[in-house]
Motif scaffolding. Structure first.
Motif, PDB file in Angstrom:
ATOM      1  N   ASN A  68       0.716  -1.261   0.051  1.00 48.13           N
ATOM      2  CA  ASN A  68      -0.019  -0.031  -0.011  1.00 48.13           C
ATOM      3  C   ASN A  68       0.922   1.266  -0.061  1.00 48.13           C
ATOM      4  O   ASN A  68       2.018   1.293   0.318  1.00 48.13           O
ATOM      5  N   GLY A 140      -2.237   1.858   6.545  1.00 44.65           N
ATOM      6  CA  GLY A 140      -3.402   1.703   5.661  1.00 44.65           C
ATOM      7  C   GLY A 140      -4.387   0.881   5.833  1.00 44.65           C
ATOM      8  O   GLY A 140      -5.244   0.785   4.891  1.00 44.65           O
ATOM      9  N   THR A 143      -8.003   2.672   6.596  1.00 46.40           N
ATOM     10  CA  THR A 143      -8.164   3.311   5.030  1.00 46.40           C
ATOM     11  C   THR A 143      -8.928   2.522   4.250  1.00 46.40           C
ATOM     12  O   THR A 143      -9.912   2.525   3.400  1.00 46.40           O
TER      13      THR A 143
HETATM   14  N1  LIG Z   1      -0.370   8.485   0.237  1.00 47.71           N
HETATM   15  C1  LIG Z   1      -1.210   7.400   0.815  1.00 47.71           C
HETATM   16  N2  LIG Z   1      -1.606   7.551   1.926  1.00 47.71           N
HETATM   17  C2  LIG Z   1      -2.552   6.586   2.466  1.00 47.71           C
HETATM   18  C3  LIG Z   1      -2.823   5.422   1.740  1.00 47.71           C
HETATM   19  N3  LIG Z   1      -3.497   4.671   2.615  1.00 47.71           N
HETATM   20  C4  LIG Z   1      -3.715   5.018   3.813  1.00 47.71           C
HETATM   21  N4  LIG Z   1      -2.930   6.422   3.901  1.00 47.71           N
HETATM   22  C5  LIG Z   1      -2.869   7.326   4.840  1.00 47.71           C
HETATM   23  O1  LIG Z   1      -2.007   6.709   5.978  1.00 47.71           O
HETATM   24  C6  LIG Z   1      -2.569   7.104   7.216  1.00 47.71           C
HETATM   25  C7  LIG Z   1      -2.752   5.799   8.139  1.00 47.71           C
HETATM   26  O2  LIG Z   1      -3.826   5.350   7.461  1.00 47.71           O
HETATM   27  P1  LIG Z   1      -4.628   4.077   8.511  1.00 47.71           P
HETATM   28  O3  LIG Z   1      -5.614   3.570   7.677  1.00 47.71           O
HETATM   29  O4  LIG Z   1      -4.976   4.871   9.606  1.00 47.71           O
HETATM   30  O5  LIG Z   1      -3.417   3.019   8.644  1.00 47.71           O
HETATM   31  P2  LIG Z   1      -3.673   1.871   9.805  1.00 47.71           P
HETATM   32  O6  LIG Z   1      -2.600   0.660   9.288  1.00 47.71           O
HETATM   33  O7  LIG Z   1      -5.215   1.416  10.171  1.00 47.71           O
HETATM   34  O8  LIG Z   1      -2.892   2.354  11.020  1.00 47.71           O
HETATM   35  P3  LIG Z   1      -2.990   1.724  12.634  1.00 47.71           P
HETATM   36  O9  LIG Z   1      -4.557   1.454  12.828  1.00 47.71           O
HETATM   37  O10 LIG Z   1      -2.379   2.811  13.403  1.00 47.71           O
HETATM   38  O11 LIG Z   1      -2.309   0.485  12.383  1.00 47.71           O
HETATM   39  C8  LIG Z   1      -3.609   7.815   6.787  1.00 47.71           C
HETATM   40  O12 LIG Z   1      -3.443   9.302   7.028  1.00 47.71           O
HETATM   41  C9  LIG Z   1      -4.118   7.654   5.474  1.00 47.71           C
HETATM   42  O13 LIG Z   1      -5.092   8.647   4.875  1.00 47.71           O
HETATM   43  C10 LIG Z   1      -2.150   5.297   0.457  1.00 47.71           C
HETATM   44  O14 LIG Z   1      -2.531   4.243  -0.091  1.00 47.71           O
HETATM   45  N5  LIG Z   1      -1.551   6.259  -0.007  1.00 47.71           N
END
Ligand SMILES: Nc1nc2c(ncn2[C@@H]2O[C@H](COP(=O)(O)OP(=O)(O)OP(=O)(O)O)[C@@H](O)[C@H]2O)c(=O)[nH]1
Ligand SMILES: [Mg+2]
Length: 291
Positions: A68, A140, A143
């Motif tokens: 990702n 991510g 997300t």
């Molecule tokens: N540029 C970019 N940013 C992304 C992408 N996917 C997620 N993000 C950003 O990365 C950050 C973390 O996203 P989350 O979905 O909270 O990540 P997570 O894996 O659930 O994180 P934890 O719950 O802390 O483990 C956010 O600010 C999102 O907007 C992507 O494919 N590209």
């Protein structure tokens, strides 16, 4: 001749908070409930974002690998990683989890793999297909789930440790997704590895120290193909010879001056780290291409 910094002389933080240990145990307990595991890696660090404890935890279970944040990674280095991971027999997809079209294309393949697993009789037939989404912090996961269900059911944020508990989220039809907290592993064995994880936002910069992280960012940028880096973000043409000269240039460009007109290096470091993570310095990968 540019400076070189030996990062191995800095002590490891050993950052592995209790909630990660607990989350790992809960993942193991959830394993018997799920048909498929989807592991998210960070496309900028395909090797360094692979959690070695997952290999033991999910041994023998079908796993999909998603790289990702591909929008932030170097396309050339990503192509080389794809070829290498495919040689290992992995199914690899590079992804921008914020892009609904890309995410929806994943579901049919997951469904096929989950149904194939069911046909082996490992999990019950009379319930929805269940898919567990795992990965290191901030990669991510939540997300991706929100995009798939087209709503903000899971909390997301630009720092590690946003998701603290397992959460089941129902996708239209017969699929349930399990969002899990990001987990690291007890012993990260090199300082550069810790710094890479921090640069990509999986370890907080405060944990490793923002100024050391800025030095590491400089070292990474100085090693990149200079054409790949958007130096003009800071009005530069190439990488400055030292991290201090770099922070000075950033501070001057952005007007981050203390009383008396000297640049505040701490503010420059914070800007640099944030802007690398946001892709303002171009599409960059921090794990070299595999041999
Ligand atoms: N540029 C970019 N940013 C992304 C992408 N996917 C997620 N993000 C950003 O990365 C950050 C973390 O996203 P989350 O979905 O909270 O990540 P997570 O894996 O659930 O994180 P934890 O719950 O802390 O483990 C956010 O600010 C999102 O907007 C992507 O494919 N590209
Ligand atoms: Mg999350």
């Amino acid at each position: 001749m540019a400076t070189t910094i030996d990062f191995s002389r800095y002590p490891l933080t050993g950052w592995y908070p209790g909630h990660m240990l607990k989350a790992g145990r809960q993942m193991q307990a959830s394993l018997k409930l799920v048909d498929l595991v989807v592991e998210l890696l960070d496309a900028r660090i395909p090797g360094s974002s692979r959690n070695p404890i997952f290999d033991q935890l999910f041994r023998g279970r079908p796993t999909f690998i998603l790289l990702n944040k591909a929008d932030l990674a170097s396309p050339r280095v990503s192509r080389e990683w794809t070829a290498s991971l495919r040689k290992e027999g992995k199914k690899v997809v590079f992804l921008d989890a914020r892009d609904t079209r890309q995410t929806l294309e994943l579901v049919p393949a997951w469904r096929r793999a989950a149904l194939a697993e069911r046909s082996k009789g490992r999990t019950a037939l009379n319930r929805p297909l269940r898919i567990m989404i795992v990965g290191i912090p901030n990669v991510g996961k939540s997300t991706l789930i929100n995009r798939l269900v087209a709503s903000k059911r899971a909390a997301v944020g630009p720092k590690p440790g946003v998701t603290r508990h397992n959460q089941w989220i129902r996708l239209k039809g017969d699929v349930e997704l399990l969002d899990t907290p990001g987990v690291l592993w007890p012993r990260i064995d090199s300082k550069e590895h810790e710094l890479k994880l921090a640069l990509c936002g999986s370890i907080r910069e405060e944990t490793v120290g923002p100024e050391l992280l800025a030095d590491y960012a400089w070292a990474q940028l100085s090693r990149q193909d200079q054409r790949d880096v958007a130096w003009d973000t800071y009005g530069l043409e190439k990488c400055p010879e030292t991290p201090d000269a770099f922070l000075e240039a950033i501070g001057r460009r952005r007007g981050l001056l203390r009383a008396g007109g000297a640049v505040d290096p701490a503010q420059s470091a914070a800007i640099l780290i944030k802007e690398i993570r946001d892709g303002r310095l171009g599409r960059l990968s921090f794990d070299p291409s595999p041999a």
